[in-house]
Design an enzyme around this catalytic site. Structure first.
Site, mmCIF file in Angstrom:
data_model
loop_
_atom_site.group_PDB
_atom_site.id
_atom_site.type_symbol
_atom_site.label_atom_id
_atom_site.label_comp_id
_atom_site.label_asym_id
_atom_site.label_seq_id
_atom_site.Cartn_x
_atom_site.Cartn_y
_atom_site.Cartn_z
ATOM 1 N N GLU A 28 0.901 -1.368 -0.070
ATOM 2 C CA GLU A 28 0.031 0.006 0.064
ATOM 3 C C GLU A 28 0.935 1.268 0.113
ATOM 4 O O GLU A 28 1.947 1.327 0.678
ATOM 5 C CB GLU A 28 -0.729 0.005 1.316
ATOM 6 C CG GLU A 28 -1.874 -1.152 1.379
ATOM 7 C CD GLU A 28 -2.603 -1.074 2.766
ATOM 8 O OE1 GLU A 28 -3.403 -0.149 2.852
ATOM 9 O OE2 GLU A 28 -2.528 -1.792 3.540
ATOM 10 N N ARG A 253 4.899 -13.845 9.754
ATOM 11 C CA ARG A 253 5.340 -12.292 9.499
ATOM 12 C C ARG A 253 6.594 -12.426 10.281
ATOM 13 O O ARG A 253 6.788 -12.975 11.228
ATOM 14 C CB ARG A 253 4.323 -11.411 9.764
ATOM 15 C CG ARG A 253 3.983 -11.385 11.186
ATOM 16 C CD ARG A 253 3.036 -10.041 11.480
ATOM 17 N NE ARG A 253 3.729 -8.858 11.285
ATOM 18 C CZ ARG A 253 2.910 -7.718 11.043
ATOM 19 N NH1 ARG A 253 1.658 -7.605 11.347
ATOM 20 N NH2 ARG A 253 3.596 -6.672 10.852
ATOM 21 N N LYS A 263 3.213 -0.297 10.436
ATOM 22 C CA LYS A 263 3.391 0.719 9.813
ATOM 23 C C LYS A 263 2.738 2.046 10.281
ATOM 24 O O LYS A 263 3.250 3.178 10.263
ATOM 25 C CB LYS A 263 3.136 0.464 8.448
ATOM 26 C CG LYS A 263 3.221 1.781 7.399
ATOM 27 C CD LYS A 263 2.604 1.506 6.212
ATOM 28 C CE LYS A 263 3.179 0.388 5.401
ATOM 29 N NZ LYS A 263 2.554 0.206 3.788
#
Length: 537
Positions: A28, A253, A263
């Site tokens: 993104e 992850r 983030k």
């Protein structure tokens, strides 16, 4: 040993399921990439596309114009190319027409409906893990009415938030993600690529599988938090009529000790001025690591070593450090820099005294050769390399004691200027016949570094540490902030550093590995990583 993703791909290839492996990395554009994204890039690109002769698309998931920015698009492209990725660039927003048609198709099939539910009502009616959700009155609108309302949404006749389009699946599903999720919402915001063309935007769970299908992705690799979303991924592709649809596979992850991997929290640090932007060398962003002196090869090595697994775990912070330390030990030239300088005067030579000393550039690389540096009457040494009251087993300089100056002579301390216990200046004499490279009549247990006062350069050395203190992992990150994550030293260094280019790396002997800062105009050097303890003594 192959990981479970490789096992899947090799089985698919052996069965002739695909002619070519196609993966994608779908960031993104609402922030800079961090070290966790590097794991995904290395898996999507090196671990699958490159290894099996396929391709890996860079695709921007730009479906939320409120949070996205062209600045992040450019940063991400630069970062993935720096890491070694090569391929084609795509944008989810380029598929908005296809996504809209897919939504219309679902409405016509009776698989989607327009609802006027509020976020509060949505939460109330959604149910819990143990209780099923409840249907809204709008769930049974006619196809014609839904088509009209959705068209009104598209053409801007509906206020933001007034209506949403929901998939019609199963409000009693044990998987909450399948309880009629929202797939389109009204958002009046200018898109960085589409401008004002659209005022409705697809939700990620609807857009993502469609993007994969349009691009012909074979293996859609995601982190574990998307595992519960996979049934919705499959439902969208099935109901929209895609043949040979892609499949989603989830892996663990990356979590690293003392490192912020969210983030959202990283953005908070930037917005509140806790750090100097997304590329602050303390940040775990790839831009920050690059500015700190990490190399693409070291990051790829780290990702390869930690491997791919199905269970989440936390990696020791030292594993990433060891990868760059090993590389720079092989490649970085050695120089001497004194971070906390105190003047050392050689008393048994004249003011014009000058000698040339020859030191190796890199002991790990004989082909690098040697460098010649001047040695004069006035030098600088580290404050910590002299002690008025030395502790046990102290092998550096003391009053009356001897020590070897790296690549030069053994000296004996004859006097010291001190005030309130703080050393202002040290006096010493050269012991004749002790120049490095020859037989010496005197032995010294310690070796210290130095710089020549006459031709040294002033530098700023920035000593970076982790943003978070160790321990107390259960506390909010704001309570764990390390007040000494940046310590600035006004140092003295060999004159050769004046010619260093941005991101040139060096080993400051007995100090650590440093690189010249990418953004600062002066002679600013960022510490990439410390030396192992055995090399700092």
């Amino acid at each position: 040993m192959a990981n479970f993703i490789e096992d899947i791909i090799e089985k698919d290839l052996a069965e002739g399921k695909y002619d070519k492996i196609v993966t994608r990395f779908p960031p993104e554009p609402n922030g800079c990439l961090h070290i966790g994204h590097a794991k995904a890039i290395c898996l999507d690109y090196y671990g699958t596309a490159v290894k099996y002769g396929g391709k890996c698309n860079l695709r921007f998931d730009d479906t939320n114009p409120v949070k996205e920015d062209e600045e992040f698009v450019e940063s991400i492209i630069d970062t993935v190319k720096w890491l070694g990725w090569k391929g084609d660039i795509y944008y989810a927003s380029d598929y908005f027409d296809e996504m809209y048609e897919c939504a219309v198709k679902l409405i016509k099939k009776g698989k989607a409906y327009v609802d006027d539910i509020t976020p509060e009502q949505m939460k109330e009616l959604r149910g819990t893990l143990t209780e099923p959700g409840r249907e809204t009155a709008n769930r049974n609108r006619s196809v014609e009415e839904n088509l009209k309302l959705f068209k009104d949404m598209k053409e801007g006749r509906v206020p933001d938030g007034a209506l949403v389009l929901r998939a019609k699946i199963d409000m009693a599903s044990p998987n909450i993600n399948m309880r009629d999720p929202i797939i389109y919402r009204v958002v009046r915001a200018r898109h960085h690529r589409q401008g004002d063309k659209w005022c409705i935007y697809p939700m990620y769970d609807f857009a993502h599988p469609l993007e994969d299908a349009v691009e012909g992705i074979t293996h859609s690799l995601c982190t574990l938090e998307f595992e519960d979303h996979r049934p919705l991924y499959d439902w969208v592709l099935k109901e929209c009529g895609f043949e040979n649809p892609p499949h989603q596979y989830e892996f663990a992850r990356l979590n690293i000790e003392r490192t912020i991997m969210s983030k959202r929290y990283l953005k908070k640090l930037v917005d509140e001025g806790v750090v100097d932007g997304w590329d602050d060398p303390r940040m775990p962003t790839l831009a920050g690591l690059r500015r700190r002196g990490y190399t693409p090869a070291s990051i790829r090595t780290f990702c390869e070593r930690i491997g791919i697994a199905k269970a989440n775990s936390t990696v020791e912070a030292g594993q990433l450090e060891s990868c760059i330390r090993e590389e720079l030990n092989r490649t970085a030239p050695r120089v001497m820099a004194v971070l906390d300088p105190v003047e050392l005067e050689i008393t048994n030579v004249g003011e014009d005294y000058s000698q040339v000393c020859e030191l190796e550039i890199n002991p790990s690389d004989e082909s690098a050769g040697t460098r010649r540096i001047d040695f004069g009457k006035h030098l600088y040494i580290e404050q910590s390399d002299f002690a008025l009251d030395p502790p046990p087993k102290y092998h550096r300089l003391t009053l009356g004691g001897v020590v070897r100056l790296k690549g030069a002579y053994i000296i004996r301390c004859t006097n010291v200027d001190a005030e309130d216990g703080k050393v202002k200046k040290v006096y010493a004499e050269i012991i004749e016949g002790t120049k490095s490279g020859g037989a010496s009549p005197v032995k010294a247990k310690g070796v210290i570094h130095w710089v020549n006062a006459k031709d040294c350069v002033d530098i700023e050395a920035r000593l970076y540490d982790y943003l978070l203190n160790a321990g107390d992992e259960d506390k909010d990150f704001s309570e764990r902030m390390n007040a000494e994550s940046l310590v600035v030293k006004h140092a003295k260094a060999e004159k050769c550093l004046a010619a260093a280019k941005p991101l040139d790396s060096f080993q400051f002997m007995r100090q650590g590995y440093f690189c010249r800062d990418l953004k600062s105009k002066g002679l600013v050097f960022n510490r990439t990583v410390e030396l192992k303890d055995s090399f700092r003594k």
